[in-house]
Design a protein around this motif. Structure first.
Motif, short mmCIF file in Angstrom:
data_model
loop_
_atom_site.label_atom_id
_atom_site.label_comp_id
_atom_site.label_asym_id
_atom_site.label_seq_id
_atom_site.Cartn_x
_atom_site.Cartn_y
_atom_site.Cartn_z
N THR A 198 -7.22 12.71 7.10
CA THR A 198 -6.80 11.69 6.13
C THR A 198 -7.86 10.58 6.02
O THR A 198 -7.58 9.41 6.29
CB THR A 198 -5.45 11.08 6.55
N GLU A 219 -6.87 7.53 3.64
CA GLU A 219 -5.84 6.70 4.28
C GLU A 219 -6.41 5.91 5.45
O GLU A 219 -6.11 4.73 5.62
CB GLU A 219 -4.66 7.56 4.75
N ASN A 252 1.33 8.11 1.28
CA ASN A 252 0.52 9.01 0.48
C ASN A 252 1.47 9.79 -0.41
O ASN A 252 2.18 10.69 0.05
CB ASN A 252 -0.28 9.95 1.39
N SER A 306 0.53 11.59 -3.05
CA SER A 306 -0.28 12.52 -3.83
C SER A 306 0.46 13.81 -4.16
O SER A 306 0.33 14.34 -5.27
CB SER A 306 -1.57 12.84 -3.07
N GLU A 355 -5.46 13.17 -1.26
CA GLU A 355 -5.36 11.71 -1.06
C GLU A 355 -5.77 10.98 -2.34
O GLU A 355 -6.81 10.36 -2.40
CB GLU A 355 -6.23 11.27 0.10
N PHE A 378 -1.52 6.49 -3.73
CA PHE A 378 -1.01 5.74 -2.58
C PHE A 378 -0.11 4.60 -3.01
O PHE A 378 -0.28 4.02 -4.07
CB PHE A 378 -2.18 5.17 -1.76
#
Length: 108
Positions: free
Chosen positions: A5, A8, A28, A30, A46, A49
Motif C-alpha cells: 500500500t 496509503e 481506501n 478504490s 490505490e 481515498f
C-alpha cells in the motif's frame, strides 16, 4: 520488502509529519470505483481515498483552506500515473471533533 500500500503509506506519513493529527482515518475506497469507465486499464488498487483528519493545524482555517493544505501535501501522489484519482476529505479541529461526538451521542 516493498509495501502493498505505497500510496496509503505516503498519505499517512505526509499527513502525520505535517499536521500532527490527533486522529487520522484513511479508507481506501478504490474497489468501489474499479468498474468506472475512467478506471479502465488502471492497475493501481490505490486510486480513491477517504480521509478523516483531526488536527490543531486546522484551527482558524475554513474548509477550503484546510483541503488545499491536504492537497498540497499529496500533490505528488495525485500527479503520478496510477496515483490518487479521487480524495474525499473530512477535516476537523479537536474541538470540532468533540462537538460532533457529543451531538452523535445526544442523538442516540
Amino acid at each position: 520488502m516493498t509495501s502493498q500500500t505505497p500510496v496509503e503509506d505516503a498519505i499517512r506519513q505526509k499527513v502525520t509529519a505535517a499536521l500532527k493529527p490527533t486522529a487520522l482515518e484513511i479508507f481506501n475506497d478504490s474497489h468501489l470505483h474499479a468498474h468506472h469507465k475512467a478506471m479502465e486499464g488502471v492497475t493501481s488498487r490505490e486510486t480513491h481515498f477517504r480521509l478523516i483528519i483531526t488536527s490543531e493545524a486546522f484551527q482558524s482555517k475554513m474548509q477550503p483552506a484546510r483541503h488545499r493544505l491536504v492537497y498540497s501535501l499529496l500533490k505528488d501522489e495525485m500527479a503520478q500515473e496510477g496515483g490518487i484519482h479521487a480524495l474525499q476529505l473530512r477535516t476537523m479541529t479537536p474541538e470540532e471533533q468533540a462537538k460532533r461526538k457529543a451531538q452523535e451521542a445526544a442523538s442516540e
